[in-house]
Enzyme design. Structure first.
Site, mmCIF file in Angstrom:
data_model
loop_
_atom_site.group_PDB
_atom_site.id
_atom_site.type_symbol
_atom_site.label_atom_id
_atom_site.label_comp_id
_atom_site.label_asym_id
_atom_site.label_seq_id
_atom_site.Cartn_x
_atom_site.Cartn_y
_atom_site.Cartn_z
ATOM 1 N N ASP A 172 44.259 -23.335 65.785
ATOM 2 C CA ASP A 172 43.634 -21.676 65.968
ATOM 3 C C ASP A 172 43.379 -21.283 64.360
ATOM 4 O O ASP A 172 44.055 -21.925 63.546
ATOM 5 C CB ASP A 172 45.052 -20.916 66.252
ATOM 6 C CG ASP A 172 44.890 -19.385 66.204
ATOM 7 O OD1 ASP A 172 44.054 -19.194 67.279
ATOM 8 O OD2 ASP A 172 45.219 -18.828 65.354
ATOM 9 N N GLU A 186 39.212 -24.162 66.215
ATOM 10 C CA GLU A 186 38.764 -22.548 66.400
ATOM 11 C C GLU A 186 37.943 -22.267 64.963
ATOM 12 O O GLU A 186 38.528 -21.769 63.998
ATOM 13 C CB GLU A 186 39.867 -21.765 66.798
ATOM 14 C CG GLU A 186 39.116 -20.297 67.475
ATOM 15 C CD GLU A 186 39.917 -19.205 67.179
ATOM 16 O OE1 GLU A 186 39.733 -18.082 67.937
ATOM 17 O OE2 GLU A 186 40.802 -19.239 66.475
#
Length: 512
Positions: free
Chosen positions: A212, A248
Protein backbone atom coordinates in the site's frame (compact mmCIF):
# COMPACT_ATOMS: atom_id res chain seq x y z
CA UNK A 1 32.32 -5.70 -5.65
CA UNK A 2 29.83 -2.87 -6.17
CA UNK A 3 28.75 -4.39 -9.49
CA UNK A 4 28.30 -7.78 -7.85
CA UNK A 5 26.15 -6.24 -5.12
CA UNK A 6 23.97 -4.44 -7.67
CA UNK A 7 23.63 -7.65 -9.67
CA UNK A 8 22.56 -9.51 -6.54
CA UNK A 9 19.97 -6.88 -5.67
CA UNK A 10 18.65 -6.85 -9.25
CA UNK A 11 18.53 -10.64 -9.28
CA UNK A 12 16.35 -10.65 -6.18
CA UNK A 13 14.04 -7.92 -7.43
CA UNK A 14 13.80 -9.37 -10.92
CA UNK A 15 12.17 -12.45 -9.45
CA UNK A 16 9.50 -10.36 -7.72
CA UNK A 17 7.30 -10.06 -10.83
CA UNK A 18 6.29 -13.74 -10.89
CA UNK A 19 2.96 -14.58 -9.19
CA UNK A 20 3.98 -18.26 -8.97
CA UNK A 21 0.57 -19.43 -10.18
CA UNK A 22 -0.01 -23.17 -10.18
CA UNK A 23 -1.69 -25.43 -12.74
CA UNK A 24 -1.79 -22.89 -15.58
CA UNK A 25 -3.83 -20.32 -13.66
CA UNK A 26 -3.59 -16.64 -14.51
CA UNK A 27 -5.76 -14.34 -12.35
CA UNK A 28 -5.98 -12.98 -8.81
CA UNK A 29 -9.25 -12.17 -7.05
CA UNK A 30 -9.42 -9.56 -4.30
CA UNK A 31 -11.79 -10.92 -1.64
CA UNK A 32 -12.15 -7.52 -0.02
CA UNK A 33 -12.80 -7.68 3.75
CA UNK A 34 -13.62 -11.41 3.72
CA UNK A 35 -13.00 -13.43 6.88
CA UNK A 36 -10.12 -15.92 6.77
CA UNK A 37 -12.51 -18.78 7.42
CA UNK A 38 -14.66 -17.84 4.41
CA UNK A 39 -11.60 -17.46 2.16
CA UNK A 40 -10.42 -20.96 3.09
CA UNK A 41 -13.83 -22.36 2.16
CA UNK A 42 -13.91 -20.35 -1.07
CA UNK A 43 -10.49 -21.64 -2.14
CA UNK A 44 -11.65 -25.23 -1.70
CA UNK A 45 -15.21 -25.09 -3.03
CA UNK A 46 -14.97 -22.49 -5.80
CA UNK A 47 -11.65 -20.81 -6.60
CA UNK A 48 -9.58 -23.93 -7.20
CA UNK A 49 -12.26 -25.78 -9.22
CA UNK A 50 -12.76 -22.68 -11.41
CA UNK A 51 -9.12 -21.94 -12.09
CA UNK A 52 -8.42 -18.83 -9.98
CA UNK A 53 -4.71 -18.43 -9.34
CA UNK A 54 -4.68 -16.47 -6.12
CA UNK A 55 -6.44 -14.28 -3.58
CA UNK A 56 -5.52 -10.80 -2.42
CA UNK A 57 -6.54 -10.52 1.22
CA UNK A 58 -7.22 -7.39 3.26
CA UNK A 59 -4.41 -6.18 5.54
CA UNK A 60 -3.78 -8.89 8.17
CA UNK A 61 -2.05 -6.65 10.73
CA UNK A 62 -3.80 -5.33 13.83
CA UNK A 63 -5.57 -2.04 13.15
CA UNK A 64 -7.30 0.71 15.07
CA UNK A 65 -11.05 0.26 15.68
CA UNK A 66 -13.02 3.33 14.65
CA UNK A 67 -16.31 4.49 16.15
CA UNK A 68 -16.61 7.67 14.03
CA UNK A 69 -17.47 6.64 11.40
CA UNK A 70 -18.52 3.25 12.72
CA UNK A 71 -16.08 0.48 11.73
CA UNK A 72 -15.14 2.18 8.44
CA UNK A 73 -13.52 -0.01 5.81
CA UNK A 74 -10.38 2.12 5.93
CA UNK A 75 -9.66 1.25 9.57
CA UNK A 76 -7.90 -1.80 8.08
CA UNK A 77 -5.38 0.66 6.59
CA UNK A 78 -4.48 2.14 10.00
CA UNK A 79 -2.21 -0.37 11.76
CA UNK A 80 -1.34 -0.13 15.44
CA UNK A 81 0.84 -3.26 15.52
CA UNK A 82 2.02 -6.08 13.29
CA UNK A 83 0.10 -8.69 15.27
CA UNK A 84 -1.80 -10.97 12.90
CA UNK A 85 -5.35 -10.35 14.04
CA UNK A 86 -8.11 -8.28 12.51
CA UNK A 87 -11.83 -8.46 11.88
CA UNK A 88 -11.02 -11.10 9.27
CA UNK A 89 -9.91 -13.42 12.06
CA UNK A 90 -7.15 -14.62 14.37
CA UNK A 91 -3.60 -15.63 13.50
CA UNK A 92 -4.60 -19.29 13.85
CA UNK A 93 -7.44 -18.77 11.36
CA UNK A 94 -5.08 -16.94 8.99
CA UNK A 95 -2.58 -19.82 9.13
CA UNK A 96 -5.32 -22.37 8.54
CA UNK A 97 -6.62 -20.40 5.55
CA UNK A 98 -3.19 -20.08 3.96
CA UNK A 99 -2.51 -23.79 4.34
CA UNK A 100 -5.89 -24.85 2.96
CA UNK A 101 -5.69 -22.49 -0.03
CA UNK A 102 -2.13 -23.56 -0.82
CA UNK A 103 -3.16 -27.19 -0.59
CA UNK A 104 -5.61 -26.68 -3.48
CA UNK A 105 -3.21 -24.58 -5.53
CA UNK A 106 -4.58 -21.10 -4.76
CA UNK A 107 -1.93 -18.56 -3.71
CA UNK A 108 -2.44 -15.89 -1.06
CA UNK A 109 -1.16 -12.31 -1.43
CA UNK A 110 -1.47 -9.94 1.52
CA UNK A 111 -2.20 -6.25 1.31
CA UNK A 112 0.47 -4.77 3.61
CA UNK A 113 0.46 -1.27 5.11
CA UNK A 114 4.04 -0.24 5.86
CA UNK A 115 4.14 3.49 5.03
CA UNK A 116 2.37 4.58 8.19
CA UNK A 117 0.55 3.64 11.35
CA UNK A 118 -2.88 4.95 12.37
CA UNK A 119 -4.06 8.54 12.18
CA UNK A 120 -2.60 11.22 14.44
CA UNK A 121 -6.04 11.67 15.98
CA UNK A 122 -6.34 7.98 16.86
CA UNK A 123 -6.18 8.62 20.60
CA UNK A 124 -4.85 6.41 23.37
CA UNK A 125 -6.10 3.08 24.61
CA UNK A 126 -6.89 -0.46 23.54
CA UNK A 127 -9.46 0.30 20.83
CA UNK A 128 -7.69 -2.05 18.42
CA UNK A 129 -8.52 -5.32 16.69
CA UNK A 130 -6.76 -7.44 19.34
CA UNK A 131 -6.92 -5.03 22.27
CA UNK A 132 -3.28 -3.93 22.05
CA UNK A 133 -2.42 -0.62 23.73
CA UNK A 134 -1.22 2.34 21.67
CA UNK A 135 -0.96 6.11 21.98
CA UNK A 136 -1.26 7.87 18.63
CA UNK A 137 -0.69 11.32 20.17
CA UNK A 138 2.71 10.25 21.52
CA UNK A 139 3.45 8.01 18.51
CA UNK A 140 3.84 5.11 20.90
CA UNK A 141 3.10 1.63 19.51
CA UNK A 142 4.65 -0.76 22.06
CA UNK A 143 3.50 -3.94 20.34
CA UNK A 144 5.95 -3.33 17.44
CA UNK A 145 7.58 -1.42 19.20
CA UNK A 146 7.69 2.00 17.52
CA UNK A 147 8.26 5.30 19.34
CA UNK A 148 8.30 8.94 18.23
CA UNK A 149 11.90 8.37 17.05
CA UNK A 150 10.61 6.14 14.25
CA UNK A 151 8.47 8.67 12.38
CA UNK A 152 9.17 11.32 9.75
CA UNK A 153 8.05 14.39 11.70
CA UNK A 154 11.51 15.97 11.62
CA UNK A 155 11.82 15.61 7.85
CA UNK A 156 8.48 17.13 6.86
CA UNK A 157 8.76 20.83 6.01
CA UNK A 158 5.08 21.77 5.79
CA UNK A 159 3.27 23.96 8.31
CA UNK A 160 1.06 21.17 9.67
CA UNK A 161 3.06 18.02 8.91
CA UNK A 162 0.63 17.06 6.13
CA UNK A 163 1.18 16.69 2.39
CA UNK A 164 0.14 20.05 0.96
CA UNK A 165 1.65 19.93 -2.53
CA UNK A 166 1.79 16.75 -4.62
CA UNK A 167 4.30 18.41 -6.94
CA UNK A 168 6.84 18.37 -4.11
CA UNK A 169 8.27 14.82 -3.94
CA UNK A 170 9.72 15.46 -0.49
CA UNK A 171 6.31 16.32 0.92
CA UNK A 172 4.69 13.32 -0.73
CA UNK A 173 7.26 10.94 0.76
CA UNK A 174 8.17 12.57 4.07
CA UNK A 175 4.90 14.10 5.28
CA UNK A 176 1.66 12.63 6.57
CA UNK A 177 -0.89 11.28 4.11
CA UNK A 178 -4.33 12.46 5.35
CA UNK A 179 -3.12 12.59 8.93
CA UNK A 180 -1.60 9.08 9.05
CA UNK A 181 1.56 8.84 11.15
CA UNK A 182 4.35 8.55 8.57
CA UNK A 183 7.04 5.98 9.33
CA UNK A 184 10.70 6.80 8.72
CA UNK A 185 11.52 3.88 6.42
CA UNK A 186 15.02 5.33 5.94
CA UNK A 187 15.84 4.09 9.46
CA UNK A 188 17.37 0.64 9.57
CA UNK A 189 15.34 -0.26 12.67
CA UNK A 190 12.04 0.56 10.92
CA UNK A 191 13.10 -1.41 7.85
CA UNK A 192 13.89 -4.39 10.03
CA UNK A 193 10.53 -4.30 11.81
CA UNK A 194 8.66 -4.09 8.50
CA UNK A 195 10.70 -6.95 7.07
CA UNK A 196 10.06 -9.06 10.19
CA UNK A 197 6.32 -8.60 9.66
CA UNK A 198 6.43 -9.48 5.97
CA UNK A 199 8.76 -12.44 6.57
CA UNK A 200 6.38 -13.82 9.15
CA UNK A 201 3.70 -13.87 6.46
CA UNK A 202 6.07 -15.43 3.91
CA UNK A 203 7.00 -18.17 6.37
CA UNK A 204 3.32 -18.91 6.97
CA UNK A 205 3.04 -19.62 3.23
CA UNK A 206 2.05 -16.41 1.46
CA UNK A 207 3.10 -15.99 -2.19
CA UNK A 208 3.54 -12.22 -2.18
CA UNK A 209 2.24 -8.77 -1.35
CA UNK A 210 0.25 -5.81 -2.55
CA UNK A 211 2.19 -2.96 -0.91
CA UNK A 212 0.00 0.00 0.00
CA UNK A 213 0.93 3.67 -0.58
CA UNK A 214 4.31 3.06 -2.27
CA UNK A 215 4.20 6.48 -3.87
CA UNK A 216 4.65 7.84 -0.35
CA UNK A 217 7.90 5.93 0.25
CA UNK A 218 11.30 6.40 -1.37
CA UNK A 219 12.14 3.58 -3.83
CA UNK A 220 15.54 3.11 -2.17
CA UNK A 221 13.88 2.56 1.21
CA UNK A 222 11.51 -0.01 -0.27
CA UNK A 223 14.40 -1.77 -1.97
CA UNK A 224 16.16 -2.04 1.40
CA UNK A 225 13.04 -3.65 2.90
CA UNK A 226 12.39 -6.03 -0.01
CA UNK A 227 16.04 -7.12 -0.02
CA UNK A 228 15.51 -8.44 3.53
CA UNK A 229 12.58 -10.67 2.56
CA UNK A 230 12.82 -14.45 2.76
CA UNK A 231 12.35 -16.80 -0.16
CA UNK A 232 8.90 -18.38 -0.36
CA UNK A 233 8.10 -21.51 1.60
CA UNK A 234 9.57 -24.62 -0.02
CA UNK A 235 6.50 -26.52 1.11
CA UNK A 236 4.38 -24.97 -1.66
CA UNK A 237 6.75 -23.09 -3.98
CA UNK A 238 9.87 -23.85 -6.02
CA UNK A 239 13.30 -23.58 -4.44
CA UNK A 240 14.58 -19.99 -4.10
CA UNK A 241 11.25 -18.52 -5.29
CA UNK A 242 10.87 -14.84 -4.41
CA UNK A 243 7.62 -13.22 -3.25
CA UNK A 244 5.53 -11.40 -5.85
CA UNK A 245 5.59 -7.67 -5.13
CA UNK A 246 2.98 -5.36 -6.62
CA UNK A 247 3.13 -1.78 -5.48
CA UNK A 248 0.32 0.74 -5.24
CA UNK A 249 1.58 3.79 -7.13
CA UNK A 250 -1.11 6.14 -8.42
CA UNK A 251 0.30 7.76 -11.55
CA UNK A 252 -2.19 9.22 -14.00
CA UNK A 253 0.42 11.67 -15.29
CA UNK A 254 0.93 15.29 -14.32
CA UNK A 255 2.90 14.69 -11.10
CA UNK A 256 6.68 14.41 -10.63
CA UNK A 257 6.55 10.95 -9.01
CA UNK A 258 6.38 8.32 -11.74
CA UNK A 259 5.42 4.66 -11.53
CA UNK A 260 8.57 3.86 -13.51
CA UNK A 261 10.66 4.71 -10.44
CA UNK A 262 9.35 1.50 -8.87
CA UNK A 263 9.69 -0.92 -11.83
CA UNK A 264 12.99 -2.37 -10.57
CA UNK A 265 11.34 -3.41 -7.28
CA UNK A 266 8.36 -5.37 -8.59
CA UNK A 267 5.12 -4.90 -10.46
CA UNK A 268 3.11 -1.69 -10.15
CA UNK A 269 -0.65 -1.07 -10.17
CA UNK A 270 -1.61 0.52 -13.51
CA UNK A 271 -4.36 2.95 -12.53
CA UNK A 272 -4.58 4.41 -16.03
CA UNK A 273 -5.98 1.04 -17.16
CA UNK A 274 -8.99 1.37 -14.89
CA UNK A 275 -9.70 5.00 -15.76
CA UNK A 276 -9.24 4.66 -19.54
CA UNK A 277 -11.16 1.40 -20.00
CA UNK A 278 -14.11 2.86 -18.09
CA UNK A 279 -14.08 5.93 -20.32
CA UNK A 280 -14.05 3.77 -23.47
CA UNK A 281 -16.84 1.39 -22.39
CA UNK A 282 -18.96 4.37 -21.27
CA UNK A 283 -18.25 6.02 -24.67
CA UNK A 284 -17.28 9.28 -22.97
CA UNK A 285 -15.17 11.99 -24.60
CA UNK A 286 -15.67 10.48 -28.04
CA UNK A 287 -13.82 7.28 -27.10
CA UNK A 288 -14.64 4.11 -29.06
CA UNK A 289 -13.85 0.45 -28.53
CA UNK A 290 -12.27 0.48 -32.02
CA UNK A 291 -9.45 2.49 -30.45
CA UNK A 292 -8.56 -0.49 -28.22
CA UNK A 293 -6.70 -2.20 -31.08
CA UNK A 294 -3.36 -1.18 -29.56
CA UNK A 295 -4.54 -1.43 -25.94
CA UNK A 296 -1.81 -1.69 -23.34
CA UNK A 297 1.61 -0.18 -23.92
CA UNK A 298 0.22 1.48 -27.07
CA UNK A 299 -1.95 3.61 -24.77
CA UNK A 300 1.06 4.77 -22.80
CA UNK A 301 0.67 2.16 -20.07
CA UNK A 302 3.66 0.69 -18.25
CA UNK A 303 5.47 -2.36 -19.69
CA UNK A 304 3.35 -5.50 -19.76
CA UNK A 305 5.66 -7.47 -17.47
CA UNK A 306 5.65 -4.72 -14.83
CA UNK A 307 1.91 -4.12 -14.60
CA UNK A 308 -0.94 -5.32 -12.43
CA UNK A 309 -4.29 -4.32 -13.92
CA UNK A 310 -7.93 -4.15 -12.81
CA UNK A 311 -11.24 -2.68 -13.89
CA UNK A 312 -11.83 -1.33 -10.35
CA UNK A 313 -10.33 -1.69 -6.91
CA UNK A 314 -11.53 -1.13 -3.36
CA UNK A 315 -10.51 2.54 -3.47
CA UNK A 316 -11.64 3.79 -6.84
CA UNK A 317 -14.98 1.97 -6.75
CA UNK A 318 -15.73 4.46 -3.94
CA UNK A 319 -14.32 7.49 -5.72
CA UNK A 320 -11.05 7.32 -3.75
CA UNK A 321 -7.59 6.73 -5.19
CA UNK A 322 -7.63 7.49 -8.90
CA UNK A 323 -9.81 7.23 -11.97
CA UNK A 324 -12.80 9.35 -11.05
CA UNK A 325 -16.34 8.75 -12.20
CA UNK A 326 -15.30 6.82 -15.33
CA UNK A 327 -14.36 3.76 -13.24
CA UNK A 328 -16.80 0.89 -13.81
CA UNK A 329 -18.05 -1.12 -10.85
CA UNK A 330 -20.69 -3.69 -9.94
CA UNK A 331 -23.19 -0.80 -9.67
CA UNK A 332 -23.12 -0.75 -13.52
CA UNK A 333 -23.25 -4.51 -14.12
CA UNK A 334 -23.84 -4.57 -17.89
CA UNK A 335 -20.86 -2.38 -18.74
CA UNK A 336 -18.81 -3.85 -15.92
CA UNK A 337 -19.08 -7.40 -17.26
CA UNK A 338 -17.98 -6.19 -20.70
CA UNK A 339 -14.97 -4.41 -19.21
CA UNK A 340 -13.90 -7.38 -17.09
CA UNK A 341 -14.47 -9.68 -20.07
CA UNK A 342 -12.22 -7.50 -22.21
CA UNK A 343 -9.53 -7.39 -19.52
CA UNK A 344 -9.48 -11.15 -19.04
CA UNK A 345 -9.41 -11.86 -22.78
CA UNK A 346 -6.64 -9.37 -23.54
CA UNK A 347 -3.02 -10.44 -22.95
CA UNK A 348 -1.82 -7.21 -21.31
CA UNK A 349 -0.89 -7.26 -17.63
CA UNK A 350 -1.30 -9.45 -14.57
CA UNK A 351 -5.05 -9.33 -13.93
CA UNK A 352 -6.90 -8.90 -10.66
CA UNK A 353 -10.67 -9.35 -10.36
CA UNK A 354 -12.60 -7.43 -7.68
CA UNK A 355 -15.03 -9.07 -5.23
CA UNK A 356 -16.97 -6.46 -3.28
CA UNK A 357 -19.75 -5.83 -0.79
CA UNK A 358 -22.71 -3.47 -1.20
CA UNK A 359 -23.34 -0.48 1.00
CA UNK A 360 -26.17 2.04 1.24
CA UNK A 361 -25.06 4.84 -1.03
CA UNK A 362 -26.25 8.37 -0.23
CA UNK A 363 -25.28 11.12 -2.67
CA UNK A 364 -25.08 14.82 -1.96
CA UNK A 365 -23.71 17.10 -4.70
CA UNK A 366 -22.38 14.07 -6.55
CA UNK A 367 -20.50 12.75 -3.52
CA UNK A 368 -21.38 9.46 -1.82
CA UNK A 369 -21.59 10.36 1.87
CA UNK A 370 -21.57 6.67 2.80
CA UNK A 371 -18.41 5.66 0.96
CA UNK A 372 -16.79 4.95 4.35
CA UNK A 373 -19.09 2.02 5.15
CA UNK A 374 -17.42 -1.25 6.09
CA UNK A 375 -18.36 -4.84 5.27
CA UNK A 376 -21.68 -6.47 6.20
CA UNK A 377 -21.52 -6.68 9.99
CA UNK A 378 -23.42 -7.57 13.12
CA UNK A 379 -24.41 -4.78 15.56
CA UNK A 380 -21.19 -5.29 17.53
CA UNK A 381 -19.09 -4.63 14.39
CA UNK A 382 -18.15 -8.26 13.79
CA UNK A 383 -17.95 -9.08 10.08
CA UNK A 384 -20.67 -11.38 8.82
CA UNK A 385 -19.84 -14.63 7.01
CA UNK A 386 -20.41 -14.87 3.26
CA UNK A 387 -23.54 -16.97 2.60
CA UNK A 388 -23.82 -18.81 -0.71
CA UNK A 389 -27.23 -18.89 -2.40
CA UNK A 390 -28.60 -21.96 -4.21
CA UNK A 391 -27.78 -20.31 -7.57
CA UNK A 392 -24.10 -19.96 -6.40
CA UNK A 393 -24.31 -16.16 -5.96
CA UNK A 394 -23.67 -14.57 -2.57
CA UNK A 395 -26.14 -13.12 -0.08
CA UNK A 396 -26.19 -10.64 2.80
CA UNK A 397 -24.89 -7.77 0.63
CA UNK A 398 -21.73 -9.61 -0.43
CA UNK A 399 -21.55 -8.95 -4.20
CA UNK A 400 -19.04 -11.66 -5.17
CA UNK A 401 -18.45 -10.49 -8.75
CA UNK A 402 -15.98 -13.37 -9.14
CA UNK A 403 -18.97 -15.74 -8.86
CA UNK A 404 -20.90 -14.08 -11.68
CA UNK A 405 -21.05 -16.66 -14.47
CA UNK A 406 -19.64 -14.28 -17.08
CA UNK A 407 -16.62 -13.30 -14.97
CA UNK A 408 -15.89 -16.80 -13.68
CA UNK A 409 -16.01 -18.20 -17.21
CA UNK A 410 -13.70 -15.45 -18.49
CA UNK A 411 -11.16 -16.37 -15.79
CA UNK A 412 -11.24 -19.87 -17.27
CA UNK A 413 -10.97 -18.35 -20.79
CA UNK A 414 -7.79 -16.54 -19.75
CA UNK A 415 -6.29 -19.80 -18.50
CA UNK A 416 -7.15 -21.61 -21.75
CA UNK A 417 -5.59 -18.92 -24.00
CA UNK A 418 -2.55 -18.25 -21.79
CA UNK A 419 0.57 -17.73 -23.89
CA UNK A 420 -1.35 -17.30 -27.14
CA UNK A 421 -0.81 -14.14 -29.22
CA UNK A 422 -3.29 -11.32 -29.69
CA UNK A 423 -4.74 -11.98 -33.14
CA UNK A 424 -7.56 -11.53 -35.68
CA UNK A 425 -8.57 -8.05 -34.56
CA UNK A 426 -11.73 -6.68 -36.17
CA UNK A 427 -13.74 -3.52 -35.59
CA UNK A 428 -16.47 -1.58 -37.36
CA UNK A 429 -14.74 1.75 -36.72
CA UNK A 430 -17.02 2.33 -33.77
CA UNK A 431 -17.94 0.14 -30.77
CA UNK A 432 -18.20 -3.32 -32.28
CA UNK A 433 -14.89 -5.13 -31.88
CA UNK A 434 -13.51 -8.65 -31.82
CA UNK A 435 -10.18 -10.37 -31.35
CA UNK A 436 -8.69 -13.78 -30.89
CA UNK A 437 -5.95 -15.38 -28.85
CA UNK A 438 -4.10 -17.52 -31.37
CA UNK A 439 -6.02 -20.72 -32.06
CA UNK A 440 -7.37 -21.02 -28.52
CA UNK A 441 -10.01 -18.32 -28.04
CA UNK A 442 -12.12 -15.58 -29.60
CA UNK A 443 -14.28 -12.79 -28.16
CA UNK A 444 -16.60 -10.23 -29.77
CA UNK A 445 -18.41 -7.18 -28.32
CA UNK A 446 -21.35 -5.04 -29.43
CA UNK A 447 -21.27 -1.77 -27.51
CA UNK A 448 -23.09 0.14 -30.27
CA UNK A 449 -26.76 1.09 -30.35
CA UNK A 450 -27.61 -1.24 -33.20
CA UNK A 451 -27.43 -4.96 -34.01
CA UNK A 452 -24.11 -6.60 -34.84
CA UNK A 453 -24.22 -9.22 -37.61
CA UNK A 454 -20.85 -10.24 -39.05
CA UNK A 455 -18.85 -13.25 -40.19
CA UNK A 456 -15.26 -13.29 -38.91
CA UNK A 457 -12.16 -15.44 -38.84
CA UNK A 458 -11.87 -16.79 -35.30
CA UNK A 459 -8.62 -18.69 -35.66
CA UNK A 460 -10.26 -21.68 -33.96
CA UNK A 461 -10.62 -25.19 -35.32
CA UNK A 462 -13.91 -26.05 -37.01
CA UNK A 463 -16.75 -27.26 -34.82
CA UNK A 464 -19.57 -26.15 -32.53
CA UNK A 465 -18.67 -24.09 -29.48
CA UNK A 466 -20.57 -23.06 -26.38
CA UNK A 467 -20.67 -19.31 -25.73
CA UNK A 468 -19.37 -19.01 -22.17
CA UNK A 469 -21.04 -15.62 -21.61
CA UNK A 470 -24.67 -16.64 -22.17
CA UNK A 471 -24.13 -20.10 -20.66
CA UNK A 472 -21.64 -22.91 -20.32
CA UNK A 473 -21.11 -26.56 -21.12
CA UNK A 474 -22.86 -28.94 -18.73
CA UNK A 475 -22.98 -32.69 -19.31
CA UNK A 476 -21.93 -32.22 -22.92
CA UNK A 477 -24.64 -29.64 -23.64
CA UNK A 478 -24.53 -25.85 -23.83
CA UNK A 479 -26.85 -23.92 -21.52
CA UNK A 480 -26.40 -20.77 -23.65
CA UNK A 481 -26.07 -20.00 -27.31
CA UNK A 482 -23.92 -22.11 -29.64
CA UNK A 483 -21.41 -20.80 -32.20
CA UNK A 484 -20.62 -22.83 -35.33
CA UNK A 485 -17.07 -22.40 -36.65
CA UNK A 486 -16.48 -23.65 -40.18
CA UNK A 487 -13.48 -25.60 -41.39
CA UNK A 488 -12.02 -22.28 -42.57
CA UNK A 489 -12.13 -20.92 -38.99
CA UNK A 490 -14.93 -18.46 -39.76
CA UNK A 491 -18.12 -17.98 -37.76
CA UNK A 492 -21.16 -15.75 -37.96
CA UNK A 493 -21.97 -13.64 -34.91
CA UNK A 494 -25.24 -11.82 -34.29
CA UNK A 495 -25.54 -9.75 -31.11
CA UNK A 496 -28.44 -7.43 -30.37
CA UNK A 497 -27.63 -4.13 -28.72
CA UNK A 498 -30.45 -4.80 -26.23
CA UNK A 499 -29.01 -8.04 -24.81
CA UNK A 500 -28.15 -8.23 -21.14
CA UNK A 501 -24.60 -9.22 -22.05
CA UNK A 502 -23.80 -7.96 -25.55
CA UNK A 503 -20.68 -10.03 -26.06
CA UNK A 504 -19.76 -13.63 -26.96
CA UNK A 505 -16.67 -15.63 -26.00
CA UNK A 506 -15.60 -19.10 -27.14
CA UNK A 507 -12.43 -21.07 -26.47
CA UNK A 508 -10.86 -24.40 -27.25
CA UNK A 509 -12.21 -26.06 -24.13
CA UNK A 510 -15.78 -24.87 -24.81
CA UNK A 511 -15.96 -26.92 -28.00
CA UNK A 512 -18.87 -29.36 -27.79
Amino acid sequence: MKLLLLAAIFGLSAAQYDPHFKDGRTAIVHLFEWRWEDIALECERYLAPNGFGGVQISPPSENIVLDHPWRAWYQRYQPVSYNLCSRSGTEAELRDMVQRCNNVGVNIYADVVINHMCGAGGGEGRHSACGSYFNAHKEDFPEVPYSSWDFNDGKCRTSNGEIQNYNDIFQVRDCRLVGLLDLDVEKDYVREKIAEYMNRLIDIGLAGFRVDACKHMWPGDLQAVFHRLHNLSGQWFPSNARPLIYQEVIDLGGEPIKSSEYFDLGRVTEFKYSAKLGTVIRKWNGEKMAYLKNWGEGWGFMPNDRSLVFVDNHDNQRGHGAGGSSVLTFWDPRMYKMAVGFMLAHPYGLTRVMSSFRWDRYFENGKDKNDWMGPPSYPDGTTKPVPINPDTTCGDNWVCEHRWRQIRNMVIFRNVVNGQPFSNWWDNGNNQVAFGRGNRGFIIFNNDDWILDVTLNTGLAGGTYCDIISGQEEAGRCTGRQVYVGSDGKANFRISNTEEDPFIAIHADSKL
